[in-house]
Motif scaffolding. Structure first.
Motif, short mmCIF file in Angstrom:
data_model
loop_
_atom_site.label_atom_id
_atom_site.label_comp_id
_atom_site.label_asym_id
_atom_site.label_seq_id
_atom_site.Cartn_x
_atom_site.Cartn_y
_atom_site.Cartn_z
N GLN A 45 2.70 2.96 3.84
CA GLN A 45 1.93 2.53 2.68
C GLN A 45 0.65 1.91 3.21
O GLN A 45 0.66 1.25 4.26
N ILE A 46 -0.43 2.14 2.49
CA ILE A 46 -1.73 1.69 2.98
C ILE A 46 -2.56 1.12 1.83
O ILE A 46 -2.50 1.63 0.71
N ASP A 47 -3.28 0.07 2.13
CA ASP A 47 -4.30 -0.47 1.23
C ASP A 47 -5.61 -0.38 2.01
O ASP A 47 -5.88 -1.23 2.86
N GLN A 48 -6.38 0.66 1.75
CA GLN A 48 -7.58 0.90 2.54
C GLN A 48 -8.66 -0.15 2.30
O GLN A 48 -9.47 -0.40 3.19
N THR A 49 -8.67 -0.77 1.15
CA THR A 49 -9.66 -1.81 0.88
C THR A 49 -9.38 -3.04 1.74
O THR A 49 -10.28 -3.59 2.36
N ALA A 50 -8.14 -3.49 1.77
CA ALA A 50 -7.76 -4.67 2.54
C ALA A 50 -7.36 -4.35 3.97
O ALA A 50 -7.06 -5.25 4.74
N LYS A 51 -7.31 -3.05 4.34
CA LYS A 51 -6.90 -2.60 5.68
C LYS A 51 -5.47 -3.01 6.01
O LYS A 51 -5.14 -3.32 7.15
N LYS A 52 -4.62 -3.03 4.99
CA LYS A 52 -3.20 -3.38 5.17
C LYS A 52 -2.39 -2.10 5.36
O LYS A 52 -2.71 -1.05 4.81
N LEU A 53 -1.31 -2.22 6.16
CA LEU A 53 -0.50 -1.07 6.51
C LEU A 53 0.96 -1.48 6.63
O LEU A 53 1.26 -2.56 7.14
N SER A 54 1.85 -0.61 6.18
CA SER A 54 3.28 -0.82 6.33
C SER A 54 3.91 0.53 6.70
O SER A 54 3.68 1.53 6.02
N ILE A 55 4.68 0.55 7.79
CA ILE A 55 5.31 1.77 8.28
C ILE A 55 6.82 1.57 8.29
O ILE A 55 7.31 0.52 8.74
#
Length: 152
Positions: A87-97
């Motif tokens: 899952q990715i939030d490109q605005t906040a540069k957050k990532l979960s794998i």
């Protein structure tokens, strides 16, 4: 009669000044590399936290590829192919794998593979600078990757 040298010198000065300014501007643009897209880029491992020397695999490069379809990922960890979800939030540069699945071939790189997949799963954010992807767990740098041409 008009002295042509009095007119030509200021005119040439302005032309030279404009050319110099335009060249200086183009150097700045050339040195800045556009960021590589996060998805659909093959990212080859260049650094893994806690590992002094990355193993070289005879088969192919160790990489991860974040696919845009259904937010799935796939890669090669040294001996085994793997896949998972992200899952990715490109605005906040957050990532979960999460949700890793891997083939089960035995080889001398299994400890590295466990470390590599474990670091990917711990990633909480990312940064892309030019052709370099960095994965972090909060402020801790977990891994860096370099964008490669083509997909394996």
């Amino acid at each position: 009669m008009i002295n042509k040298s009095k007119i030509a010198i200021p005119f040439l000065f302005w032309i030279l000044l404009l050319l110099t300014a335009s060249c200086a501007g183009s150097k700045k643009k050339q040195s800045k590399i556009a960021p590589q897209p996060f998805m659909e880029t093959m990212w080859k491992i260049t650094y893994l936290e806690g590992v002094e020397t990355l193993p070289s695999s005879a088969k192919k490069d160790i990489f991860v590829l974040f696919q845009d379809d259904a937010k799935s990922l796939r890669g090669f960890a040294g001996c085994n192919n793997f896949s998972g979800m992200y899952q990715i939030d490109q605005t906040a540069k957050k990532l979960s794998i999460s949700g890793f699945m891997a083939t089960k071939m035995s080889c001398p790189l299994l400890k590295f593979e466990y470390d590599y997949l474990g670091k990917l799963e711990k990633a909480t954010r990312y940064e892309i600078e030019g052709k370099k992807l960095s994965l972090y767990q909060d402020a801790l740098l977990l891994a860096t990757f370099e964008a490669q041409a083509g997909v394996q």
